[in-house]
Motif scaffolding. Structure first.
Motif, PDB file in Angstrom:
ATOM      1  N   LYS A  84       0.835  -1.208   0.000  1.00  0.00           N
ATOM      2  CA  LYS A  84       0.000   0.000   0.000  1.00  0.00           C
ATOM      3  C   LYS A  84       0.865   1.252   0.000  1.00  0.00           C
ATOM      4  O   LYS A  84       0.598   2.214  -0.718  1.00  0.00           O
ATOM      5  CB  LYS A  84      -0.930  -0.012   1.217  1.00  0.00           C
ATOM      6  CG  LYS A  84      -1.857   1.192   1.278  1.00  0.00           C
ATOM      7  CD  LYS A  84      -2.785   1.113   2.493  1.00  0.00           C
ATOM      8  CE  LYS A  84      -3.704   2.336   2.551  1.00  0.00           C
ATOM      9  NZ  LYS A  84      -4.615   2.286   3.732  1.00  0.00           N
ATOM     10  N   GLN A  86       3.908   1.546  -1.116  1.00  0.00           N
ATOM     11  CA  GLN A  86       4.550   1.662  -2.419  1.00  0.00           C
ATOM     12  C   GLN A  86       3.585   2.238  -3.453  1.00  0.00           C
ATOM     13  O   GLN A  86       3.964   3.097  -4.269  1.00  0.00           O
ATOM     14  CB  GLN A  86       5.054   0.291  -2.870  1.00  0.00           C
ATOM     15  CG  GLN A  86       6.161  -0.283  -1.994  1.00  0.00           C
ATOM     16  CD  GLN A  86       6.632  -1.639  -2.470  1.00  0.00           C
ATOM     17  OE1 GLN A  86       7.135  -1.784  -3.580  1.00  0.00           O
ATOM     18  NE2 GLN A  86       6.459  -2.657  -1.626  1.00  0.00           N
ATOM     19  N   GLN A  87       2.334   1.796  -3.436  1.00  0.00           N
ATOM     20  CA  GLN A  87       1.351   2.312  -4.366  1.00  0.00           C
ATOM     21  C   GLN A  87       1.095   3.797  -4.144  1.00  0.00           C
ATOM     22  O   GLN A  87       0.930   4.565  -5.101  1.00  0.00           O
ATOM     23  CB  GLN A  87       0.049   1.514  -4.240  1.00  0.00           C
ATOM     24  CG  GLN A  87       0.172   0.068  -4.719  1.00  0.00           C
ATOM     25  CD  GLN A  87      -1.053  -0.768  -4.368  1.00  0.00           C
ATOM     26  OE1 GLN A  87      -1.836  -0.411  -3.475  1.00  0.00           O
ATOM     27  NE2 GLN A  87      -1.223  -1.893  -5.052  1.00  0.00           N
ATOM     28  N   GLN A  88       1.074   4.216  -2.893  1.00  0.00           N
ATOM     29  CA  GLN A  88       0.879   5.627  -2.580  1.00  0.00           C
ATOM     30  C   GLN A  88       2.050   6.472  -3.093  1.00  0.00           C
ATOM     31  O   GLN A  88       1.835   7.570  -3.645  1.00  0.00           O
ATOM     32  CB  GLN A  88       0.732   5.812  -1.067  1.00  0.00           C
ATOM     33  CG  GLN A  88      -0.561   5.258  -0.498  1.00  0.00           C
ATOM     34  CD  GLN A  88      -0.595   5.310   1.026  1.00  0.00           C
ATOM     35  OE1 GLN A  88       0.443   5.446   1.689  1.00  0.00           O
ATOM     36  NE2 GLN A  88      -1.797   5.197   1.602  1.00  0.00           N
ATOM     37  N   SER A  91       1.860   6.892  -6.853  1.00  0.00           N
ATOM     38  CA  SER A  91       0.825   7.864  -7.212  1.00  0.00           C
ATOM     39  C   SER A  91       1.322   9.294  -7.013  1.00  0.00           C
ATOM     40  O   SER A  91       1.129  10.162  -7.878  1.00  0.00           O
ATOM     41  CB  SER A  91      -0.428   7.614  -6.367  1.00  0.00           C
ATOM     42  OG  SER A  91      -1.423   8.582  -6.656  1.00  0.00           O
ATOM     43  N   CYS A 247      11.392   1.827  -4.626  1.00  0.00           N
ATOM     44  CA  CYS A 247       9.982   1.776  -5.034  1.00  0.00           C
ATOM     45  C   CYS A 247       9.773   2.453  -6.384  1.00  0.00           C
ATOM     46  O   CYS A 247       9.096   1.911  -7.264  1.00  0.00           O
ATOM     47  CB  CYS A 247       9.126   2.439  -3.959  1.00  0.00           C
ATOM     48  SG  CYS A 247       7.394   2.656  -4.413  1.00  0.00           S
ATOM     49  N   ARG A 251       8.587   0.066  -9.171  1.00  0.00           N
ATOM     50  CA  ARG A 251       7.141   0.142  -9.403  1.00  0.00           C
ATOM     51  C   ARG A 251       6.766   1.120 -10.512  1.00  0.00           C
ATOM     52  O   ARG A 251       5.959   0.788 -11.384  1.00  0.00           O
ATOM     53  CB  ARG A 251       6.428   0.527  -8.107  1.00  0.00           C
ATOM     54  CG  ARG A 251       6.633  -0.446  -6.953  1.00  0.00           C
ATOM     55  CD  ARG A 251       5.993  -1.793  -7.222  1.00  0.00           C
ATOM     56  NE  ARG A 251       6.123  -2.681  -6.055  1.00  0.00           N
ATOM     57  CZ  ARG A 251       5.657  -3.930  -6.041  1.00  0.00           C
ATOM     58  NH1 ARG A 251       5.051  -4.433  -7.103  1.00  0.00           N
ATOM     59  NH2 ARG A 251       5.813  -4.684  -4.958  1.00  0.00           N
ATOM     60  N   TYR A 252       7.354   2.318 -10.502  1.00  0.00           N
ATOM     61  CA  TYR A 252       6.962   3.299 -11.528  1.00  0.00           C
ATOM     62  C   TYR A 252       7.632   2.987 -12.864  1.00  0.00           C
ATOM     63  O   TYR A 252       6.987   3.026 -13.916  1.00  0.00           O
ATOM     64  CB  TYR A 252       7.307   4.720 -11.087  1.00  0.00           C
ATOM     65  CG  TYR A 252       6.809   5.747 -12.086  1.00  0.00           C
ATOM     66  CD1 TYR A 252       5.504   6.222 -12.021  1.00  0.00           C
ATOM     67  CD2 TYR A 252       7.618   6.193 -13.129  1.00  0.00           C
ATOM     68  CE1 TYR A 252       5.019   7.119 -12.959  1.00  0.00           C
ATOM     69  CE2 TYR A 252       7.153   7.092 -14.058  1.00  0.00           C
ATOM     70  CZ  TYR A 252       5.849   7.559 -13.975  1.00  0.00           C
ATOM     71  OH  TYR A 252       5.391   8.441 -14.925  1.00  0.00           O
TER      72      TYR A 252
END
Length: 262
Positions: A84, A86-88, A91, A247, A251-252
């Motif tokens: 969570k 990492q997703q934040q 974003s 991250c 992730r990105y």
């Protein structure tokens, strides 16, 4: 043209033999025939083999790009972030990139303050001092009073990655400065000034990634994981920044094999 190879090749543009008295090669051609004769004469004077004179000093230090598929070191127990989180961060990073792209043209046209002198792109040491400051680059130990009130001497503390500065960098320059800072990080510890500049440069890095940039960000993530693996406490100030760099890269920029797993 009297080359042996010429005799074996068919003539695509046959030219009548020229009268040397009528045709002067030192004067501009007066008709198509004279133009073709001049082309033939110039071609006959060219050597069959030409060797380029290359100055090795002008070549870049690293001509080849080696993309390593080695993954990151696993984080110590309890040191890796949640999915969570990492997703934040992805974003938020995406929003920052959109803002940078929106305002980049405006700041690119603005003049910098007189005290901001950006180094030449080939000056690696100059960029390290510009971004990180002399205190970090030269490993100068600050006095207690300087830590409390460091002031705004950017030569000593490093220039922050203001949009007015990073907007002046094209993609090749972004990659170059990123490489300089990662090279420094490979031999030194993580510093707050380094984290700010890495984040800003990654925000300016355009997709799809060039091979050089692809290799650099993977190198960055691996180095961050190596530093994180040696941290002794989850309260270490560097942990959050190191997790953030890993991250963003994983992730990105979709280097999924480097991502922290829950």
């Amino acid at each position: 043209m009297k080359s042996d190879v010429e005799d074996l090749m068919p003539r695509l543009l046959p030219v009548e033999s020229c009268d040397t008295e009528e045709y002067n090669s030192n004067e501009p051609p007066r008709n198509p025939q004279e133009y073709l004769r001049q082309v033939q004469r110039e071609a006959s004077l060219c050597p069959d083999v030409v060797v380029a004179q290359i100055d090795p000093k002008k070549l870049k230090k690293k001509q080849s790009v080696n993309v390593s598929i080695t993954g990151c070191l696993a984080a110590p127990q309890g040191f890796s972030p949640s999915l969570k989180w990492q997703q934040q961060q992805v974003s938020k990073f995406s929003e920052v990139r959109q803002s940078v792209n929106k305002h980049r043209q405006h700041w690119k046209s603005q003049f910098l303050d007189d005290n901001v002198v950006m180094p030449k792109m080939e000056d690696e040491d100059g960029w390290k001092r510009f971004c990180l400051g002399e205190n970090v680059c030269l490993d100068i130990q600050l006095k207690e009073e300087d830590k409390v009130n460091p002031g705004l001497d950017y030569v000593k503390t490093g220039f922050p990655p203001f949009l007015s500065i990073v907007s002046k960098l094209n993609q090749s320059s972004v990659s170059a400065v990123l490489e300089y800072l990662i090279n420094w990080f490979e031999e030194r510890d993580f510093a707050p000034q380094l984290g700010r500049w890495l984040y800003a440069l990654l925000a300016c890095l355009e997709k799809p990634l060039l091979p050089e940039a692809h290799s650099l960000i993977r190198q960055l993530a691996r180095r961050c994981s190596a530093v994180r693996a040696n941290l002794e406490s989850k309260d270490d100030d560097r942990l959050s920044a190191l997790n953030l760099m890993i991250c963003i890269v994983a992730r990105y920029f979709e280097q999924n094999d480097l991502a922290d797993k829950e």
